[in-house]
Design an enzyme around this catalytic site. Structure first.
Site, PDB file in Angstrom:
ATOM      1  N   PHE B 121       0.861  -1.185   0.000  1.00 34.06           N
ATOM      2  CA  PHE B 121       0.000   0.000   0.000  1.00 34.06           C
ATOM      3  C   PHE B 121       0.893   1.229   0.000  1.00 34.06           C
ATOM      4  CE2 PHE B 121      -4.569   0.991   1.182  1.00 34.06           C
ATOM      5  CZ  PHE B 121      -5.109  -0.002   0.404  1.00 34.06           C
ATOM      6  N   GLN B 234      -7.959  14.359   4.419  1.00 31.99           N
ATOM      7  CA  GLN B 234      -7.286  13.550   3.400  1.00 31.99           C
ATOM      8  C   GLN B 234      -8.131  13.400   2.141  1.00 31.99           C
ATOM      9  OE1 GLN B 234      -6.564   9.058   3.822  1.00 31.99           O
ATOM     10  NE2 GLN B 234      -4.503   9.908   3.701  1.00 31.99           N
ATOM     11  N   HIS B 236      -8.357  11.218  -1.120  1.00 32.70           N
ATOM     12  CA  HIS B 236      -7.866   9.976  -1.705  1.00 32.70           C
ATOM     13  C   HIS B 236      -7.689  10.232  -3.198  1.00 32.70           C
ATOM     14  CE1 HIS B 236      -7.634   5.795  -2.903  1.00 32.70           C
ATOM     15  NE2 HIS B 236      -7.608   5.433  -1.630  1.00 32.70           N
ATOM     16  N   LEU B 250     -15.231   5.310  -3.599  1.00 34.23           N
ATOM     17  CA  LEU B 250     -13.816   4.974  -3.573  1.00 34.23           C
ATOM     18  C   LEU B 250     -13.420   3.901  -4.576  1.00 34.23           C
ATOM     19  CD1 LEU B 250     -11.236   5.715  -1.958  1.00 34.23           C
ATOM     20  CD2 LEU B 250     -11.532   3.541  -0.795  1.00 34.23           C
ATOM     21  N   GLU B 253      -7.148   1.791  -2.965  1.00 32.69           N
ATOM     22  CA  GLU B 253      -5.719   1.874  -3.232  1.00 32.69           C
ATOM     23  C   GLU B 253      -5.144   0.499  -3.569  1.00 32.69           C
ATOM     24  OE1 GLU B 253      -3.812   4.567  -0.594  1.00 32.69           O
ATOM     25  OE2 GLU B 253      -1.896   3.534  -0.690  1.00 32.69           O
ATOM     26  N   ARG B 284      -0.646   9.296  -0.106  1.00 26.88           N
ATOM     27  CA  ARG B 284      -1.883   9.747  -0.745  1.00 26.88           C
ATOM     28  C   ARG B 284      -1.878  11.209  -1.128  1.00 26.88           C
ATOM     29  NH1 ARG B 284      -6.251   6.197   2.695  1.00 26.88           N
ATOM     30  NH2 ARG B 284      -5.793   4.319   1.513  1.00 26.88           N
ATOM     31  N   HIS B 349     -11.755  11.632   1.814  1.00 24.75           N
ATOM     32  CA  HIS B 349     -11.731  10.249   2.258  1.00 24.75           C
ATOM     33  C   HIS B 349     -11.623  10.075   3.766  1.00 24.75           C
ATOM     34  CE1 HIS B 349     -11.183   6.009   1.825  1.00 24.75           C
ATOM     35  NE2 HIS B 349      -9.956   6.017   2.285  1.00 24.75           N
ATOM     36  N   ARG B 384      -2.662  10.343   6.702  1.00 26.91           N
ATOM     37  CA  ARG B 384      -2.837   8.977   7.185  1.00 26.91           C
ATOM     38  C   ARG B 384      -2.381   7.984   6.130  1.00 26.91           C
ATOM     39  NH1 ARG B 384      -7.073   4.722   6.660  1.00 26.91           N
ATOM     40  NH2 ARG B 384      -7.848   6.033   4.994  1.00 26.91           N
TER      41      ARG B 384
HETATM   42  C1  LIG Z   1     -14.468   3.493   1.067  1.00 27.34           C
HETATM   43  C2  LIG Z   1     -13.525   3.476   2.227  1.00 27.34           C
HETATM   44  C3  LIG Z   1     -12.522   2.522   2.296  1.00 27.34           C
HETATM   45  C4  LIG Z   1     -11.641   2.490   3.372  1.00 27.34           C
HETATM   46  N1  LIG Z   1     -10.680   1.532   3.395  1.00 27.34           N
HETATM   47  C5  LIG Z   1      -9.823   1.487   4.439  1.00 27.34           C
HETATM   48  C6  LIG Z   1      -8.821   0.492   4.512  1.00 27.34           C
HETATM   49  O1  LIG Z   1      -8.693  -0.348   3.627  1.00 27.34           O
HETATM   50  N2  LIG Z   1      -8.001   0.477   5.566  1.00 27.34           N
HETATM   51  C7  LIG Z   1      -8.102   1.375   6.587  1.00 27.34           C
HETATM   52  O2  LIG Z   1      -7.346   1.285   7.524  1.00 27.34           O
HETATM   53  N3  LIG Z   1      -9.064   2.333   6.554  1.00 27.34           N
HETATM   54  C8  LIG Z   1      -9.925   2.410   5.506  1.00 27.34           C
HETATM   55  N4  LIG Z   1     -10.877   3.389   5.474  1.00 27.34           N
HETATM   56  C9  LIG Z   1     -11.072   4.258   6.627  1.00 27.34           C
HETATM   57  C10 LIG Z   1     -11.797   3.518   7.722  1.00 27.34           C
HETATM   58  O3  LIG Z   1     -12.766   2.676   7.163  1.00 27.34           O
HETATM   59  C11 LIG Z   1     -12.497   4.418   8.720  1.00 27.34           C
HETATM   60  O4  LIG Z   1     -11.655   5.445   9.092  1.00 27.34           O
HETATM   61  C12 LIG Z   1     -12.901   3.655   9.949  1.00 27.34           C
HETATM   62  O5  LIG Z   1     -13.692   2.561   9.583  1.00 27.34           O
HETATM   63  C13 LIG Z   1     -13.623   4.505  10.958  1.00 27.34           C
HETATM   64  O6  LIG Z   1     -14.140   3.679  11.968  1.00 27.34           O
HETATM   65  P1  LIG Z   1     -14.798   4.274  13.280  1.00 27.34           P
HETATM   66  O7  LIG Z   1     -15.088   3.123  14.167  1.00 27.34           O
HETATM   67  O8  LIG Z   1     -13.952   5.349  13.833  1.00 27.34           O
HETATM   68  O9  LIG Z   1     -16.144   4.985  12.818  1.00 27.34           O
HETATM   69  P2  LIG Z   1     -17.325   4.556  11.820  1.00 27.34           P
HETATM   70  O10 LIG Z   1     -17.156   3.230  11.238  1.00 27.34           O
HETATM   71  O11 LIG Z   1     -17.498   5.716  10.935  1.00 27.34           O
HETATM   72  O12 LIG Z   1     -18.563   4.431  12.785  1.00 27.34           O
HETATM   73  C14 LIG Z   1     -19.204   5.532  13.343  1.00 27.34           C
HETATM   74  C15 LIG Z   1     -20.365   5.060  14.173  1.00 27.34           C
HETATM   75  O13 LIG Z   1     -20.893   6.163  14.923  1.00 27.34           O
HETATM   76  C16 LIG Z   1     -22.282   6.245  14.746  1.00 27.34           C
HETATM   77  N5  LIG Z   1     -22.706   7.641  14.896  1.00 27.34           N
HETATM   78  C17 LIG Z   1     -22.243   8.723  14.233  1.00 27.34           C
HETATM   79  N6  LIG Z   1     -22.909   9.822  14.635  1.00 27.34           N
HETATM   80  C18 LIG Z   1     -23.801   9.428  15.579  1.00 27.34           C
HETATM   81  C19 LIG Z   1     -24.794  10.089  16.351  1.00 27.34           C
HETATM   82  N7  LIG Z   1     -25.025  11.408  16.265  1.00 27.34           N
HETATM   83  N8  LIG Z   1     -25.552   9.344  17.210  1.00 27.34           N
HETATM   84  C20 LIG Z   1     -25.359   8.012  17.299  1.00 27.34           C
HETATM   85  N9  LIG Z   1     -24.437   7.340  16.590  1.00 27.34           N
HETATM   86  C21 LIG Z   1     -23.673   8.045  15.734  1.00 27.34           C
HETATM   87  C22 LIG Z   1     -22.523   5.682  13.380  1.00 27.34           C
HETATM   88  O14 LIG Z   1     -23.850   5.244  13.228  1.00 27.34           O
HETATM   89  C23 LIG Z   1     -21.532   4.520  13.368  1.00 27.34           C
HETATM   90  O15 LIG Z   1     -22.071   3.411  14.016  1.00 27.34           O
HETATM   91  C24 LIG Z   1     -11.759   3.447   4.396  1.00 27.34           C
HETATM   92  C25 LIG Z   1     -12.761   4.402   4.326  1.00 27.34           C
HETATM   93  C26 LIG Z   1     -13.621   4.444   3.240  1.00 27.34           C
HETATM   94  C27 LIG Z   1     -14.657   5.498   3.157  1.00 27.34           C
END
Ligand SMILES: Cc1cc2nc3c(=O)[nH]c(=O)nc-3n(C[C@H](O)[C@H](O)[C@H](O)COP(=O)(O)OP(=O)(O)OC[C@H]3O[C@@H](n4cnc5c(N)ncnc54)[C@H](O)[C@@H]3O)c2cc1C
Ligand code: SF4
Ligand code: SF4
Ligand code: FES
Lengths: 246, 573
Positions: B121, B234, B236, B250, B253, B284, B349, B384
């Protein structure tokens, strides 16, 4: 700009005894999906329209609905593929919340009841697993839990049985086919899970947006194992070989 | 008035993405009664979209890999403003979290020796990303979800949190609306963990889920917590450009990791000019700026992108390694990537900025309030690395769970009740958003904000545009106060849209203020009026809540201990 006729099922159960299809006229552009059209109504005509979506990329399974009577993901159904007279209704197997939104949360109780992953090797990590062995389970892990298979299944739809439904047979199969798992969930599916109600119509398999061969690769093998009719020779051999290794 | 339901817990986790679920598993396992809340359906959080993989120096493919190299990659690509301790913890603990996930039941792709397969990556020295095809996030969410269910953790999904309640300087719970019924729920809890993810939706073109509106950043800010690095957004390099309905979606990558190459409309492999050594697999920010520059120079495609080509690898390879991409292009764009080129352009992203946390136990600057995942700041600095976010949410999700559980143990007795005055004030605030008049809705303002951020606070920034962005935010803020929604509280998306708009405005304002303040170019933050990196900006910009107004502070990055500095080497200017 070209317009389509879009009928959307509307009902707020706290106020309306019965639902109705309301017709909207929505302008379309190239590549537009049904969810875009529904959201167009929500943003421009009636913001109280209830619809559920999140990824808009066919990855989260939030936007399941019946489109012209067929269970589909709204974010994945392109308008040019289905014509310019479209009707969208909520999934019928689940309790209605409002308009297109249904309550799928009762399914979590089913998920809790399914025996969890139970590795043979408790403490020693990491696992050594052949690529060939992971592929079978990985098919079932593509499930995005859209619940469309539960919606299309006539057993879930018409009979109030204890059948866990195709989604949870897929889940069980994903664990049973896990090369490090030590349980066999087929008996559970047979006794508590009501797998016997399924008469292998393959309707679920036909509509699965993740292209999982639900009936052929998950339900039939589980049924056969439950009845002790069938030994999956490959799986049996692997399980035996591994026992020798352990 | 609407009814209100009271629930109580030791630890309340806001968010059911990977970060929230991993935190809940830990705190419940440590004996703290834990409740998880999310605004989307359980299992559908933004994390399901993650594709490429999770970074951990297992060395299963490249045995030379080690935590030191992972650490060094993370600090260098974060351009030295990331917190060294966060990066140290991440690189040391990521392998354990990956193996643990396997023992929870996750099934990664394998090497010929039966170990975990790892892919290359951008800007990772070694092949380091453990993956399940290009559906790694789905596997992680499903695995953690099963654990949560079997640990009997209470899950309340489709509950929209509108406020974190603070009493006597401590976070004591939260207030939310259960979307399916319209009921108000009042949570009292001894500790609260914010794991609400990122804020990509403040931009018009983004790869993020629709729920990524930065709610947790705004909730924590309103509760008095400090934010940091908010200007670091960031882009992407590769998002879809066509058809319009999926613009921004997306293109992982992994396509480049597996050998995909970028070409401009003249057929030139332009990365040769921008990064002759690393080519498509540079960090990135570098690749995104290159793609942007090619498009700006008129060497873009018909739909305003550049070409990305992997077709030479053959159909069998592509369908095994990139099944999600194959389907995504076939189904959304009618393009067969085993035969044709993809059209791509940069898309918003990830947000490196967010709530300030102490990396040891993820506590914020408000007592009793913890945070983990994309909603936080510190680890990634100015950029990142791919794969580091999934590692982040597991490593620091677990640490937040430990921190919150032990804090809750230190508070004797049950969680104290939330005072009636706090509930009344919040319920009153929400009730005031309703009126009988039909037609008025928040979407127009939301769209205006997203256009504004895209136009004025993009990949390349400058003072004039940033000032214009601020004016626009202020104007939207003012008009947002007059928006009223129709209907009732049940699954009323316009209501949630308005609540989200208010959060997005706070987040956007912090992003713009930080971007104005940082008069240099570093990592993801590029200023055309200050094009070079500046030693005096080896610092973090902190956003503080000064009676509802945003106040800024500049903090020097804390110096790295000598042994770690030896691994990374000094920053060069
Ligand atoms: C298309 C894509 C591909 C990616 N691929 C990768 C990868 O290959 N490798 C990597 O390391 N990272 C990747 N990322 C980044 C990574 O997926 C995210 O940064 C990560 O999953 C974030 O996880 P999190 O647990 O912080 O939050 P999230 O998964 O965003 O979860 C947030 C949670 O909070 C809840 N929430 C939000 N607001 C409220 C509210 N007001 N009240 C109640 N609940 C709320 C939501 O419902 C959800 O359950 C990718 C991102 C994208 C968009
Ligand atoms: S098996 Fe297929 S149809 Fe059923 S829930 Fe999973 S993805 Fe949906
Ligand atoms: S094959 Fe079985 S589970 Fe699938 S739809 Fe038919 S009866 Fe239902
Ligand atoms: S919105 Fe996620 S599957 Fe349609």
């Amino acid at each position: 700009m070209k317009k389509i006729s879009l009928g959307i099922y509307r009902q707020d159960p706290s106020a309306d005894r019965k639902g109705k299809i309301v017709k909207y006229h929505v302008p379309v552009e190239e590549g537009m999906v049904v969810l875009d059209a529904v959201r167009h109504v929500q943003e421009n005509t009636d913001p109280t329209l209830a619809v559920r979506w999140n990824c808009k990329a066919a990855r989260c399974g939030s936007c399941a609905a019946e489109i012209n009577g067929v269970p589909k993901l709204m974010c994945k159904t392109r308008i040019e593929d289905i014509g310019d007279d479209i009707t969208v209704e909520p999934m019928r197997s689940f309790t209605l919340v409002k308009d297109l939104v249904t309550d799928i949360s009762p399914a979590w109780a089913v998920a809790r009841s399914l025996p969890h992953f139970h590795p043979r090797q408790r403490s020693v990590h990491p696992f050594r697993i052949e690529e060939m062995d992971v592929e079978r389970s990985q098919e079932f892990r593509k499930c995005i839990e859209c619940m469309l298979c539960m919606d299309v299944c006539h057993v879930k739809r018409e009979h109030n049985t204890s059948y866990v439904g195709p989604r949870y047979i897929v889940k069980a199969a994903s664990l049973d086919m896990h090369p490090m798992d030590s349980l066999d969930r087929s008996k559970f599916l047979d006794r508590e899970g009501g797998i016997g109600y399924c008469n292998v119509t393959k309707c679920c398999q036909a509509i699965c947006p993740a292209h999982i061969r639900i009936t052929e690769n998950a339900i039939i093998p589980e049924k056969e194992r439950a009845a002790d009719l069938f030994y999956d020779p490959l799986m049996m051999l692997l399980k035996r070989l591994r026992k020798v290794k352990d | 008035m609407v009814s209100c339901i009271r629930v109580s817990s030791d630890v309340l986790v806001l968010g059911a993405g990977g970060g929230g679920l991993r935190a809940a598993i830990e705190s419940q396992s440590l004996g703290a009664k834990t409740i998880v809340v999310s605004k989307s359906v359980f299992g559908k959080a933004h994390t399901v979209m993650a594709e490429g993989g999770i970074a951990a120096s297992l060395g299963d493919v490249d045995p030379k890999d080690s935590w030191e190299v992972h650490f060094s990659d993370t600090v260098r690509e974060g351009v030295y403003i990331g917190d060294w301790r966060s990066a140290e913890i991440l690189s040391k603990e990521a392998p354990e979290r990956v193996y643990e996930l396997e023992h929870y039941g996750a099934l990664f792709d394998r090497t010929p020796e039966g170990k975990i397969m790892q892919r290359a990556f951008g800007a990772h020295t070694y092949r380091r990303l453990c993956h399940v095809g290009d559906k790694t996030g789905l596997e992680i969410i499903q695995t953690l979800k099963d654990m949560v269910l079997h640990l009997d953790i209470e899950v309340m999904d489709e509950v929209f949190i509108t406020k974190i309640v603070v009493s006597g300087g401590r976070a004591v719970g939260a207030i939310g609306i259960r979307m399916r019924t319209g009921e108000v729920i009042v949570f009292s809890s001894k500790a609260v963990i914010v794991a609400t993810g990122g804020c990509g939706r403040i931009y018009k073109t983004t790869s993020n889920s629709w729920e990524s509106t930065g709610d947790g950043i705004a909730l924590a800010f309103n509760a008095g917590a400090e934010l940091k690095d908010m200007e670091m957004v960031q882009f992407h390099p590769t998002g879809m450009v066509y058809p319009p309905g999926v613009k921004g979606l997306l293109v992982t990558e992994s396509v480049r990791g597996e050998g995909g190459m970028l070409f401009n409309s003249k057929g030139e492999r332009f990365m040769r000019r921008y990064s002759p050594k690393r080519m498509e697999l540079d960090a990135r920010d570098v690749v995104a700026r290159a793609v942007y520059a090619e498009i700006m120079a008129g060497r873009g495609t018909k739909h305003g992108g550049v070409y990305l080509d992997i077709s030479y690898k053959g159909a069998a390879f592509i369908k095994k390694k990139l099944p999600g991409m194959y389907e995504q292009f076939k189904e959304f764009a009618g393009v067969d990537i085993t035969k044709e080129k993809m059209e791509v352009a940069p898309t918003v992203h990830y947000h490196m900025g967010g709530i300030s946390v102490n990396p040891e136990d993820c506590r914020t600057t408000v007592e009793g309030l913890f945070a983990a995942g994309e909603v936080t700041s510190g680890l990634h600095g100015a950029n990142r690395l791919g794969g580091n976010s999934l590692a982040d949410i597991l490593v620091f999700g677990r640490r937040a769970g430990v921190g919150a559980a032990s804090y809750s143990r230190s508070r004797e007795g049950a969680a104290s009740d939330i005072e009636a005055s706090a509930i009344d004030a919040e319920m009153g605030r929400i009730a005031a958003m309703f009126s009988d008049s039909d037609g008025s809705n928040p979407y127009q303002l939301v769209n205006e904000l997203r256009d504004n951020m895209a136009g004025n606070v993009g990949i390349i920034r400058e003072e004039k545009g940033l000032r214009a962005a601020l004016d626009s935010i202020n104007s939207i803020k003012e008009r947002a106060q007059r928006v009223r929604v129709a209907g009732n509280m049940v699954y009323n998306h316009a209501l949630f849209g308005l609540l989200e708009l208010q959060n997005m405005l706070i987040v956007s304002e912090c992003v713009v203020l930080g971007a104005l303040e940082r008069k240099e170019s570093r990592g993801a933050h590029t200023r055309s009026d200050y094009p070079s990196k500046d030693r005096s900006w080896k610092a973090n910009i902190v956003c503080m809540n000064d009676n509802g107004k945003i106040a800024l502070r500049k903090d020097e990055v804390r110096p790295m201990p000598a042994d770690l500095l030896k691994i990374v080497g000094e920053e060069v200017y």
